[in-house]
Design an enzyme around this catalytic site. Structure first.
Site, PDB file in Angstrom:
ATOM      1  N   LYS A  17       0.828  -1.131  -0.127  1.00 55.06           N
ATOM      2  CA  LYS A  17      -0.117   0.146  -0.006  1.00 55.06           C
ATOM      3  C   LYS A  17       0.979   1.346  -0.138  1.00 55.06           C
ATOM      4  O   LYS A  17       0.532   2.095  -0.875  1.00 55.06           O
ATOM      5  CB  LYS A  17      -0.794   0.064   1.247  1.00 55.06           C
ATOM      6  CG  LYS A  17      -1.858  -1.178   1.449  1.00 55.06           C
ATOM      7  CD  LYS A  17      -3.086  -0.846   2.298  1.00 55.06           C
ATOM      8  CE  LYS A  17      -2.441  -0.950   3.618  1.00 55.06           C
ATOM      9  NZ  LYS A  17      -1.777  -2.025   4.379  1.00 55.06           N
ATOM     10  N   ARG A  92      -9.396   1.299   9.035  1.00 56.40           N
ATOM     11  CA  ARG A  92      -9.065  -0.091   9.567  1.00 56.40           C
ATOM     12  C   ARG A  92     -10.012  -0.795  10.414  1.00 56.40           C
ATOM     13  O   ARG A  92      -9.728  -1.724  10.686  1.00 56.40           O
ATOM     14  CB  ARG A  92      -7.607   0.119  10.273  1.00 56.40           C
ATOM     15  CG  ARG A  92      -6.635  -0.456   9.418  1.00 56.40           C
ATOM     16  CD  ARG A  92      -5.303  -0.321  10.497  1.00 56.40           C
ATOM     17  NE  ARG A  92      -4.002  -0.855  10.050  1.00 56.40           N
ATOM     18  CZ  ARG A  92      -3.063  -0.086   9.545  1.00 56.40           C
ATOM     19  NH1 ARG A  92      -3.079   1.074   9.289  1.00 56.40           N
ATOM     20  NH2 ARG A  92      -1.958  -0.901   9.299  1.00 56.40           N
ATOM     21  N   ARG A 128      11.317  -5.027   4.276  1.00 58.26           N
ATOM     22  CA  ARG A 128      11.094  -3.854   3.838  1.00 58.26           C
ATOM     23  C   ARG A 128      12.186  -3.105   4.712  1.00 58.26           C
ATOM     24  O   ARG A 128      12.147  -3.041   5.762  1.00 58.26           O
ATOM     25  CB  ARG A 128       9.628  -3.722   4.428  1.00 58.26           C
ATOM     26  CG  ARG A 128       9.080  -2.198   4.144  1.00 58.26           C
ATOM     27  CD  ARG A 128       7.659  -2.081   3.926  1.00 58.26           C
ATOM     28  NE  ARG A 128       6.967  -2.744   5.265  1.00 58.26           N
ATOM     29  CZ  ARG A 128       5.658  -2.489   5.299  1.00 58.26           C
ATOM     30  NH1 ARG A 128       4.876  -1.989   4.412  1.00 58.26           N
ATOM     31  NH2 ARG A 128       5.185  -2.727   6.651  1.00 58.26           N
ATOM     32  N   ARG A 161      11.364  -1.072  10.296  1.00 60.32           N
ATOM     33  CA  ARG A 161      10.346  -0.841  11.319  1.00 60.32           C
ATOM     34  C   ARG A 161      10.305  -1.985  12.289  1.00 60.32           C
ATOM     35  O   ARG A 161      10.328  -3.036  12.002  1.00 60.32           O
ATOM     36  CB  ARG A 161       9.007  -0.633  10.577  1.00 60.32           C
ATOM     37  CG  ARG A 161       8.650   0.652  10.038  1.00 60.32           C
ATOM     38  CD  ARG A 161       7.591   0.569   9.045  1.00 60.32           C
ATOM     39  NE  ARG A 161       6.393  -0.071   9.934  1.00 60.32           N
ATOM     40  CZ  ARG A 161       5.115   0.301   9.092  1.00 60.32           C
ATOM     41  NH1 ARG A 161       4.950   0.764   7.951  1.00 60.32           N
ATOM     42  NH2 ARG A 161       4.245  -0.345   9.924  1.00 60.32           N
ATOM     43  N   ARG A 172      -0.076  -8.630  13.369  1.00 57.69           N
ATOM     44  CA  ARG A 172      -0.817  -7.536  12.608  1.00 57.69           C
ATOM     45  C   ARG A 172      -1.499  -8.366  11.584  1.00 57.69           C
ATOM     46  O   ARG A 172      -2.817  -7.784  11.285  1.00 57.69           O
ATOM     47  CB  ARG A 172       0.141  -6.531  11.859  1.00 57.69           C
ATOM     48  CG  ARG A 172       1.072  -5.603  12.931  1.00 57.69           C
ATOM     49  CD  ARG A 172       2.132  -4.984  12.180  1.00 57.69           C
ATOM     50  NE  ARG A 172       1.857  -4.135  11.239  1.00 57.69           N
ATOM     51  CZ  ARG A 172       2.733  -3.891  10.166  1.00 57.69           C
ATOM     52  NH1 ARG A 172       3.932  -4.257  10.309  1.00 57.69           N
ATOM     53  NH2 ARG A 172       2.259  -2.865   9.415  1.00 57.69           N
TER      54      ARG A 172
HETATM   55  P1  AMP Z   1       0.984   1.148   9.114  1.00 60.10           P
HETATM   56  O1  AMP Z   1       1.979   1.968   8.694  1.00 60.10           O
HETATM   57  O2  AMP Z   1      -0.352   1.680   8.050  1.00 60.10           O
HETATM   58  O3  AMP Z   1       1.179  -0.050   8.939  1.00 60.10           O
HETATM   59  O4  AMP Z   1       0.541   1.624  10.438  1.00 60.10           O
HETATM   60  C1  AMP Z   1       1.400   1.271  11.502  1.00 60.10           C
HETATM   61  C2  AMP Z   1       0.624   1.132  12.849  1.00 60.10           C
HETATM   62  O5  AMP Z   1       0.013   2.587  13.083  1.00 60.10           O
HETATM   63  C3  AMP Z   1      -0.329   0.105  12.808  1.00 60.10           C
HETATM   64  O6  AMP Z   1       0.079  -1.025  13.202  1.00 60.10           O
HETATM   65  C4  AMP Z   1      -1.188   0.619  13.970  1.00 60.10           C
HETATM   66  O7  AMP Z   1      -0.892   0.349  15.117  1.00 60.10           O
HETATM   67  C5  AMP Z   1      -1.381   2.115  13.761  1.00 60.10           C
HETATM   68  N1  AMP Z   1      -2.422   2.730  13.017  1.00 60.10           N
HETATM   69  C6  AMP Z   1      -2.176   3.052  11.439  1.00 60.10           C
HETATM   70  N2  AMP Z   1      -3.329   3.472  10.966  1.00 60.10           N
HETATM   71  C7  AMP Z   1      -4.123   2.971  11.716  1.00 60.10           C
HETATM   72  C8  AMP Z   1      -5.757   3.004  11.715  1.00 60.10           C
HETATM   73  N3  AMP Z   1      -6.261   3.592  10.786  1.00 60.10           N
HETATM   74  N4  AMP Z   1      -6.440   2.592  12.850  1.00 60.10           N
HETATM   75  C9  AMP Z   1      -5.605   2.374  13.841  1.00 60.10           C
HETATM   76  N5  AMP Z   1      -4.469   2.074  14.146  1.00 60.10           N
HETATM   77  C10 AMP Z   1      -3.722   2.390  13.193  1.00 60.10           C
END
Ligand code: AMP
Length: 217
Positions: A17, A92, A128, A161, A172
């Protein structure tokens, strides 16, 4: 209908994404709004929000909806989002999608689902690499840096990360299937869902995404 275009990228962690969002954002001329990036920014600036989100993020859990919604709606109220935006990592959960829906009444919206099998996800995430300076995403196997540990784009330091460690990625994925996958049905029922095979080359995925958007937003 308004002139505002909103594109939502859906898919499991590590589906690509973030990589596609950067390209789509440039290609469509829409700002890239990533809730994950916004949280990481808050974490590195040690804001109150960052402190509250930290534990959830490191455990691979979702940050509570009310914190996410406040941060997201604040971001999309900025002038650069006046003509639309590209959402990456949001919504999400069903309550997040419902809150967005209320806000978007009447606007052209497309939800693009990047489909990648679970069996590929852990390996993808483990390779990554994220640039600490510019946020560029590279990959040990699919987009290896010319010089180990150095961002091809800005020369900054690449790192993995914390939440891309295999153990956290597995968590996740569980969270994705439990809380985020129901959004597929949500957008399908609204006639807004488009599916793209995410296990192709980044160029092929991008071409499919653009094709899905033709005449939609
Ligand atoms: P990402 O970079 O999108 O994988 O997000 C990293 C982390 O940020 C996720 O594993 C969540 O802990 C938090 N996070 C990001 N977007 C959301 C969302 N829309 N709702 C809840 N937690 C989020």
């Amino acid at each position: 209908m308004s002139d505002r275009r909103v594109v939502i990228l859906l898919g499991p962690p590590g589906a690509g994404k973030g990589t596609q969002a950067v390209r789509l954002s440039a290609g469509l001329g829409l700002p890239h709004v990533s809730t994950g990036d916004l949280f990481r920014e808050n974490l590195s600036n040690s804001t109150e929000l960052g402190k509250r989100a930290k534990g959830f993020m490191e455990a691979g859990q979702l940050v509570p909806d009310e914190l996410v919604l406040e941060m997201l709606f604040d971001r999309v109220s900025k002038p650069d989002c006046a003509e639309g935006y590209l959402l990456d990592g949001f919504p999400r959960t069903i309550p997040q999608a419902e809150a967005l829906d209320v806000r978007l009444a009447g606007e052209d919206t497309a939800a693009l689902l990047l489909e990648v099998d679970d069996s590929l996800i852990v390996g993808r995430a483990a390779g990554r690499l994220l640039c600490k300076s510019c946020g560029n995403i590279q990959h040990l196997e699919y987009a290896p840096p010319a010089k180990a540990g150095v961002c091809d784009q800005c020369g900054g330091e690449l790192h993995r990360r914390k939440d891309d460690e295999p153990e956290v990625v597995r968590e996740r994925l569980v969270v994705y299937h439990d809380q985020t996958a129901p959004l597929v049905g949500f957008y399908e029922n609204k006639g807004q869902l488009r599916r793209v095979k995410g296990d192709q080359s980044p160029d092929a995925v991008y071409a499919d995404l653009l094709q899905c958007l033709e005449g939609v937003v």
